[in-house]
Structures are given as structure tokens and as C-alpha cells.
Design an enzyme around this catalytic site. Structure first.
Site, mmCIF file in Angstrom:
data_model
loop_
_atom_site.group_PDB
_atom_site.id
_atom_site.type_symbol
_atom_site.label_atom_id
_atom_site.label_comp_id
_atom_site.label_asym_id
_atom_site.label_seq_id
_atom_site.Cartn_x
_atom_site.Cartn_y
_atom_site.Cartn_z
ATOM 1 N N ASP A 284 0.152 -3.609 8.383
ATOM 2 C CA ASP A 284 -0.683 -2.924 7.389
ATOM 3 C C ASP A 284 -0.354 -1.444 7.232
ATOM 4 O O ASP A 284 -1.227 -0.633 6.924
ATOM 5 C CB ASP A 284 -2.183 -3.086 7.730
ATOM 6 C CG ASP A 284 -2.590 -4.540 7.789
ATOM 7 O OD1 ASP A 284 -1.994 -5.347 7.054
ATOM 8 O OD2 ASP A 284 -3.500 -4.874 8.576
ATOM 9 N N LYS B 282 3.476 -1.310 3.691
ATOM 10 C CA LYS B 282 4.829 -1.779 3.331
ATOM 11 C C LYS B 282 4.918 -2.229 1.879
ATOM 12 O O LYS B 282 5.888 -1.943 1.191
ATOM 13 C CB LYS B 282 5.243 -2.950 4.244
ATOM 14 C CG LYS B 282 5.270 -2.597 5.721
ATOM 15 C CD LYS B 282 5.529 -3.822 6.580
ATOM 16 C CE LYS B 282 4.407 -4.809 6.618
ATOM 17 N NZ LYS B 282 3.161 -4.356 7.252
ATOM 18 N N GLY C 123 -0.486 -9.476 4.199
ATOM 19 C CA GLY C 123 -1.224 -9.113 2.990
ATOM 20 C C GLY C 123 -0.683 -7.777 2.546
ATOM 21 O O GLY C 123 -0.942 -6.768 3.191
ATOM 22 N N HIS C 124 0.132 -7.779 1.495
ATOM 23 C CA HIS C 124 0.793 -6.547 1.043
ATOM 24 C C HIS C 124 0.164 -6.111 -0.278
ATOM 25 O O HIS C 124 0.263 -6.807 -1.284
ATOM 26 C CB HIS C 124 2.304 -6.781 0.889
ATOM 27 C CG HIS C 124 2.977 -7.078 2.191
ATOM 28 N ND1 HIS C 124 4.323 -7.334 2.321
ATOM 29 C CD2 HIS C 124 2.478 -7.142 3.465
ATOM 30 C CE1 HIS C 124 4.612 -7.552 3.593
ATOM 31 N NE2 HIS C 124 3.504 -7.453 4.301
ATOM 32 N N GLN D 92 4.119 -7.938 8.899
ATOM 33 C CA GLN D 92 3.541 -7.529 10.183
ATOM 34 C C GLN D 92 4.158 -6.189 10.620
ATOM 35 O O GLN D 92 4.564 -5.415 9.775
ATOM 36 C CB GLN D 92 3.731 -8.617 11.260
ATOM 37 C CG GLN D 92 2.900 -9.872 11.030
ATOM 38 C CD GLN D 92 3.473 -10.826 9.989
ATOM 39 O OE1 GLN D 92 4.604 -11.239 10.099
ATOM 40 N NE2 GLN D 92 2.693 -11.167 9.001
ATOM 41 N N THR E 84 -7.726 -11.045 5.611
ATOM 42 C CA THR E 84 -8.935 -11.648 6.178
ATOM 43 C C THR E 84 -10.206 -10.830 5.927
ATOM 44 O O THR E 84 -11.304 -11.319 6.195
ATOM 45 C CB THR E 84 -8.770 -11.812 7.702
ATOM 46 O OG1 THR E 84 -8.506 -10.512 8.252
ATOM 47 C CG2 THR E 84 -7.632 -12.747 8.050
ATOM 48 N N SER F 30 3.377 9.329 1.747
ATOM 49 C CA SER F 30 2.535 8.668 0.751
ATOM 50 C C SER F 30 1.139 9.253 0.869
ATOM 51 O O SER F 30 0.597 9.361 1.970
ATOM 52 C CB SER F 30 2.556 7.162 1.013
ATOM 53 O OG SER F 30 1.560 6.516 0.261
HETATM 54 P P1 GDP Z 1 0.985 -3.740 4.258
HETATM 55 O O1 GDP Z 1 0.525 -5.020 4.843
HETATM 56 O O2 GDP Z 1 1.844 -2.951 5.177
HETATM 57 O O3 GDP Z 1 1.601 -3.890 2.887
HETATM 58 O O4 GDP Z 1 -0.337 -2.850 4.045
HETATM 59 P P2 GDP Z 1 -1.750 -3.368 3.460
HETATM 60 O O5 GDP Z 1 -1.606 -3.582 2.008
HETATM 61 O O6 GDP Z 1 -2.281 -4.482 4.278
HETATM 62 O O7 GDP Z 1 -2.670 -2.119 3.792
HETATM 63 C C1 GDP Z 1 -2.384 -0.856 3.326
HETATM 64 C C2 GDP Z 1 -3.601 -0.358 2.520
HETATM 65 O O8 GDP Z 1 -3.502 1.031 2.322
HETATM 66 C C3 GDP Z 1 -3.677 -0.955 1.134
HETATM 67 O O9 GDP Z 1 -5.033 -1.043 0.763
HETATM 68 C C4 GDP Z 1 -2.974 0.090 0.261
HETATM 69 O O10 GDP Z 1 -3.421 0.060 -1.088
HETATM 70 C C5 GDP Z 1 -3.390 1.351 0.945
HETATM 71 N N1 GDP Z 1 -2.410 2.442 0.898
HETATM 72 C C6 GDP Z 1 -1.053 2.390 0.953
HETATM 73 N N2 GDP Z 1 -0.543 3.638 0.996
HETATM 74 C C7 GDP Z 1 -1.594 4.487 0.969
HETATM 75 C C8 GDP Z 1 -1.717 5.901 1.025
HETATM 76 O O11 GDP Z 1 -0.751 6.645 1.138
HETATM 77 N N3 GDP Z 1 -2.991 6.415 1.003
HETATM 78 C C9 GDP Z 1 -4.099 5.632 0.904
HETATM 79 N N4 GDP Z 1 -5.279 6.212 0.899
HETATM 80 N N5 GDP Z 1 -4.017 4.297 0.862
HETATM 81 C C10 GDP Z 1 -2.779 3.739 0.897
HETATM 82 P P1 IMO Z 2 1.051 -7.410 7.172
HETATM 83 O O1 IMO Z 2 2.366 -7.957 6.705
HETATM 84 C C1 IMO Z 2 -1.756 -6.867 10.437
HETATM 85 C C2 IMO Z 2 -2.002 -10.055 13.408
HETATM 86 C C3 IMO Z 2 -3.273 -10.865 13.471
HETATM 87 C C4 IMO Z 2 -3.303 -11.236 14.930
HETATM 88 C C5 IMO Z 2 -1.833 -11.470 15.244
HETATM 89 C C6 IMO Z 2 -1.398 -12.910 15.160
HETATM 90 O O2 IMO Z 2 -0.003 -7.400 6.132
HETATM 91 O O3 IMO Z 2 1.233 -6.102 7.852
HETATM 92 P P2 IMO Z 2 -1.020 -14.676 13.226
HETATM 93 O O4 IMO Z 2 -1.819 -14.975 11.992
HETATM 94 O O5 IMO Z 2 0.353 -14.189 12.938
HETATM 95 O O6 IMO Z 2 -1.060 -15.794 14.210
HETATM 96 O O7 IMO Z 2 -1.814 -13.464 13.924
HETATM 97 O O8 IMO Z 2 -1.100 -10.703 14.299
HETATM 98 N N1 IMO Z 2 -1.350 -10.019 12.084
HETATM 99 C C7 IMO Z 2 -1.356 -8.956 11.293
HETATM 100 N N2 IMO Z 2 -1.964 -7.756 11.429
HETATM 101 N N3 IMO Z 2 -0.972 -7.098 9.374
HETATM 102 C C8 IMO Z 2 -0.336 -8.290 9.234
HETATM 103 O O9 IMO Z 2 0.551 -8.516 8.243
HETATM 104 C C9 IMO Z 2 -0.548 -9.295 10.190
HETATM 105 N N4 IMO Z 2 -0.118 -10.558 10.341
HETATM 106 C C10 IMO Z 2 -0.606 -10.982 11.514
HETATM 107 O O10 IMO Z 2 -4.386 -10.090 13.093
HETATM 108 O O11 IMO Z 2 -3.732 -10.151 15.698
HETATM 109 MG MG MG Z 3 -1.248 -6.038 5.273
#
Ligand code: GDP
Ligand code: IMO
Ligand code: MG
Length: 421
Positions: free
Chosen positions: A12, A15, A39-40, A221, A298, A409
């Protein structure tokens, strides 16, 4: 050449946004591991979209998106996601390709994931329950079904055989839930999947390389969730690090170019397991609130804490990171004082290394304090507009890691990113 964007923390890191931002410079974007546990989040036409399985380059017409063999694919999630993407006018027939060696997540894999987690009690991993672990187990156990098998007339027989094996395991767990509805939507989604472009991923990607195309591999991840190098057993079931690109796509190591590591300006983790810099106090609460730190897959609240340079340094080492992108710098805007973890105390000794069995050794973080910038930064578009205190924070991190932050960012939007190097 294949450049890589991957997470350096526990996932998270942002990416999705960063891949979407860089995608315009590439011809192909490819996912190499993980599955719908990811979840991207991206913003397209000011609308929020969360992608779980489709690569984050999909909103750029003309870019090819490949789901590589290292991914585990849930046809049900894929179908839903394809519908969302298509509603933006994207023609998936033209720009989405799936490797035939990609393993399928079956409904019983999801059930097994749930049953296994329940049986772990308070030692549960905190899995997203998407069936990731059991699917990779069937891959290494040489039982799994792959996307290419769908086109085989024996598919149903193979499915029934594996399903029966799973049922015995589920019975062992005393798992009682009725999954008939899951199976119905699964078979419906398989028909949809068969209509998509199913290709031999390794020839596909290598012919792109040969033709001089620019490829971006998108990690899911984070490095600290890597099956080998993460905080085992609190990890996911794939190699999330740069080495995973080679076996997750069928690309030889000499084709890997830049390795772009994404880190937040602080740190989060969702699910169980060690997190040395976690703040279980008001500051942690403020980070969660300001950063809107709730899981994109989730909805679970993410655990929050200060940036951890011991863990980041480790991640830079195992990935061979060449550039860093620091996200969510704007979330720190309201803090008058910041802390950076520069070392751990492990078994009474100071160390700059990530220890084996982090869950049992319980490293105590040692911090250096920094002045916060205490001013709004999300409107900034050039490096000159960034506060001097932020530059001090960034240059300390650069120096410690020996790798530079190239982009900052400062908001979730597509245009909220500043090149600093
Ligand atoms: P990923 O799994 O690495 O793609 O990240 P996620 O999408 O799960 O979580 C990143 C969250 O931060 C998302 O809600 C994005 O919209 C938000 N986000 C990404 N870059 C920035 C930033 O520079 N500032 C803020 N405030 N939010 C950001
Ligand atoms: P993105 O790509 C954050 C975590 C789960 C749990 C562990 C194992 O959005 O960054 P799994 O479902 O793989 O058996 O879970 O890994 N986890 C993540 N945490 N971002 C993710 O993906 C994750 N994918 C799995 O919360 O602790
Ligand atoms: Mg994510």
C-alpha cells in the site's frame, strides 16, 4: 529493457498511482506476482478506481497490459474488474493479455484460506482471504490449474479432481460454509476469461524486449511481505522483490533496468505481524486519519507508524533499488515533529540489520527526531515550492540509504507528484 516498480514496505505504498504516472513512458505494463490480495488505487477522470489484478497501465490507450505467469488469478474478481475498466471506454480485447501459465484461484482455495486462518486463532496472518496462499501451495505442490488449461477439454475432470482433494482438507478443518454460489459465479467467469487474450507470456514479453519496447513490471504487496525475505510467517505467498520479475514473467536478469522502490514518508501495515515503528497512540491515529489509511481491498484500518530506515535499507539491498519514490509526503504536513527510525535494539544490542524471526526478537526502534514542515504542501508542483524542512528529511533518508528519492508524491491525484532529482 524491463524497469520495475515495487513496494519497499508492507504494501500500500501507492504503487498503483506511481505505475499509472510512469506508464506513459512505456509500451507494456506487466504484473508479475500476487493476485486479488492487491488493491492499487488510481484516479482516472477524477474517479477513484481500485485495481486488484489488472495492471495499472490499463487506462493508457495503446499500452499493452500483461498478467504474468507469476500471478494467481481469480476469474470472478477479474470479470468484475474488466467491467469497471470497460465502463471508462477501454477496450480490453486490445490491451489486456494473460499468460497461459498463470495459476487459477478456485472457490475452494478461498474457502481453504478462510479455514486455515480460523484454525490459526490469535496467530492468524491477517490474510485478505482471497485464496492466495492455498493457490500458491497448489502451484508448488504441482496440483494447480492454469489459465491455459481452460482451453483443454479435460478441464472439468481436472477441476473435479482438485476440488475433491480440497474438500477432504476442508472436512479436516470442519469447514461448513456452502460455497455453491461461489462455484456458480466461478464457472460463469471462466467463460468470460476464455474470451480474453490468453497468450504464451514468456514468448510474448521476450518478443517485446527484442523489438526494443519499454516494459514496466508492476509489483504487488511489499518487500517486507516477501515469502523469503519478509517478516515470515506474517507474509504473503509470492516473491514480491525484483527477483520475482524474472520468474514471474520469464525475463532474464540482464534485461532488468531501473528498480524503482516506492515508500511512504511514514509506514503502514495491514494484517498481523511485527511492525517495529508502529504507533499505537494518538500520533498513529492521526496518521491513519490524515492518510486515510484503510485497506483498498478489505477496508481494514491500517496500522501506522514512523518511517523505518532499517527495514527500508534491507529492502533496497534485496531489490537492488536504483531510485526511490516517496509517497504521501503531504500526510506529514500537520506534524510539528517527525521521527525516523535509524536503528533497532535487538537482544540489548544496537543493530542496523533486520533480524531473523522479527516476531520473536521484537526489535525496539531507535529514533532520530526531525522538525516537521507544518505547512500545506499538496498544492506544490515544483521542488522550489517544497519546505526546507522536507528537503532536510529527504536528504537524511537519501544519505542513510545510499539511494536517492527521485520523486515526491504529495497527494492522490495524477498530477500531485514532483520530480526532485
Ligand atoms: P498500492 O497498493 O501500493 O497501490 O497503494 P493503495 O492504493 O493500496 O494505497 C495508497 C493510498 O494512498 C490510495 O488511497 C492512494 O489514492 C493514496 N495515495 C497515493 N499517493 C498519495 C499521496 O502522495 N498522498 C496522499 N495523500 N495519498 C496518496
Ligand atoms: P498491495 O499490492 C498490504 C497482507 C495481508 C496479510 C498478508 C497475507 O495493495 O500493496 P494474503 O492475502 O496475501 O494471504 O495476506 O499480506 N497483504 C497486503 N497488505 N497491501 C497488499 O497489497 C497486500 N496483500 C497482502 O494483509 O497481512
Ligand atoms: Mg494496496
Amino acid at each position: 529493457m524491463v524497469d520495475v516498480i515495487l513496494g519497499l514496505q508492507w504494501g500500500d505504498e501507492g504503487k498503483g498511482k506511481i505505475v499509472d504516472f510512469f506508464a506513459k513512458d512505456y509500451d507494456v505494463v506487466a504484473r508479475f506476482q500476487g493476485g486479488p490480495n492487491a488493491g492499487h488505487t488510481l484516479y482516472v477522470q477524477d474517479k477513484k478506481v481500485v485495481l486488484h489484478q489488472i495492471p495499472s497501465g490499463v487506462f493508457h490507450p495503446g499500452i499493452i497490459n500483461l498478467i504474468g505467469n507469476g500471478v494467481v488469478l481469480d476469474p470472478v474478481t477479474l470479470k468484475k474488474e474488466c467491467d469497471t475498466v470497460a465502463s471508462f471506454g477501454i477496450d480490453l480485447k486490445k490491451n489486456l493479455f494473460i499468460a497461459e501459465r498463470t495459476h487459477l484461484i478456485l472457490p475452494t482455495h478461498r474457502a481453504l484460506d478462510k479455514a486455515a486462518e480460523i484454525s490459526k486463532g490469535n496467530q492468524k496472518i491477517g490474510s485478505t482471504l482471497k485464496g492466495i496462499g492455498p493457490t500458491y501451495m497448489d502451484k508448488t505442490g504441482r496440483n494447480g490449474l492454469r489459465v491455459g488449461d481452460l482451453l483443454d477439454k479435460n478441464f472439468t475432470t481436472q477441476y473435479i479432481k482438485l476440488r475433491m482433494k480440497h474438500q477432504r482438507l476442508l472436512d479436516n478443518y470442519n469447514f461448513q460454509e456452502d460455497i455453491t454460489a461461489w462455484e456458480e459465479e466461478f464457472f460463469e467467469a471462466l467463460e468470460f476469461l476464455k474470451q480474453l487474450n490468453i497468450v504464451n507470456g514468456e514468448y510474448f514479453i521476450n518478443s517485446q524486449i527484442k523489438a526494443g519496447k519499454r516494459i514496466l513490471a508492476e509489483g504487488a504487496q511489499g518487500s517486507m511481505l516477501d515469502i523469503d525475505f519478509g517478516t515470515f510467517p506474517y507474509v504473503t505467498s509470492s516473491n514480491t522483490i525484483s527477483a520475482g520479475v524474472c520468474n514471474g514473467l520469464g525475463v532474464a536478469p540482464q534485461h532488468i533496468g531501473e528498480v524503482i522502490g516506492v515508500t511512504k514518508a511514514y509506514c503502514t501495515r495491514v494484517g498481523g505481524g511485527p511492525f517495529p515503528t508502529e504507533l499505537e497512540n494518538e500520533t498513529g491515529e492521526e496518521l491513519r486519519k490524515t492518510g486515510n489509511e484503510f485497506g483498498a481491498t478489505t477496508g481494514r484500518p491500517r496500522r501506522c507508524g514512523w518511517i523505518d530506515l532499517v527495514a527500508l535499507n534491507f529492502a533496497c539491498m534485496i531489490n537492488g533499488v536504483t531510485r526511490i519514490v516517496m509517497t504521501k509526503a503531504d500526510v506529514l504536513d500537520a506534524f510539528s515533529e517527525l521521527e525516523i527510525c535509524t536503528a533497532y535494539q535487538v537482544d540489548g544490542k544496537e543493530s542496523r540489520e533486520v533480524p531473523f524471526q522479527m516476531d520473536r526478537r521484537k526489535p525496539v526502534p531507535l529514533y532520530q527526531k526531525f522538525a516537521g514542515w507544518n505547512s500545506p504542501t499538496s498544492q506544490a508542483r515544483t521542488v522550489d515550492e517544497l519546505p526546507a524542512t522536507m528537503k532536510t528529511y529527504v536528504s537524511f533518508i537519501n544519505k542513510y540509504l545510499g539511494v536517492d528519492i527521485h520523486y515526491i508524491s504529495n497527494g492522490p491525484g495524477r498530477d500531485q507528484i514532483i520530480q526532485v532529482k
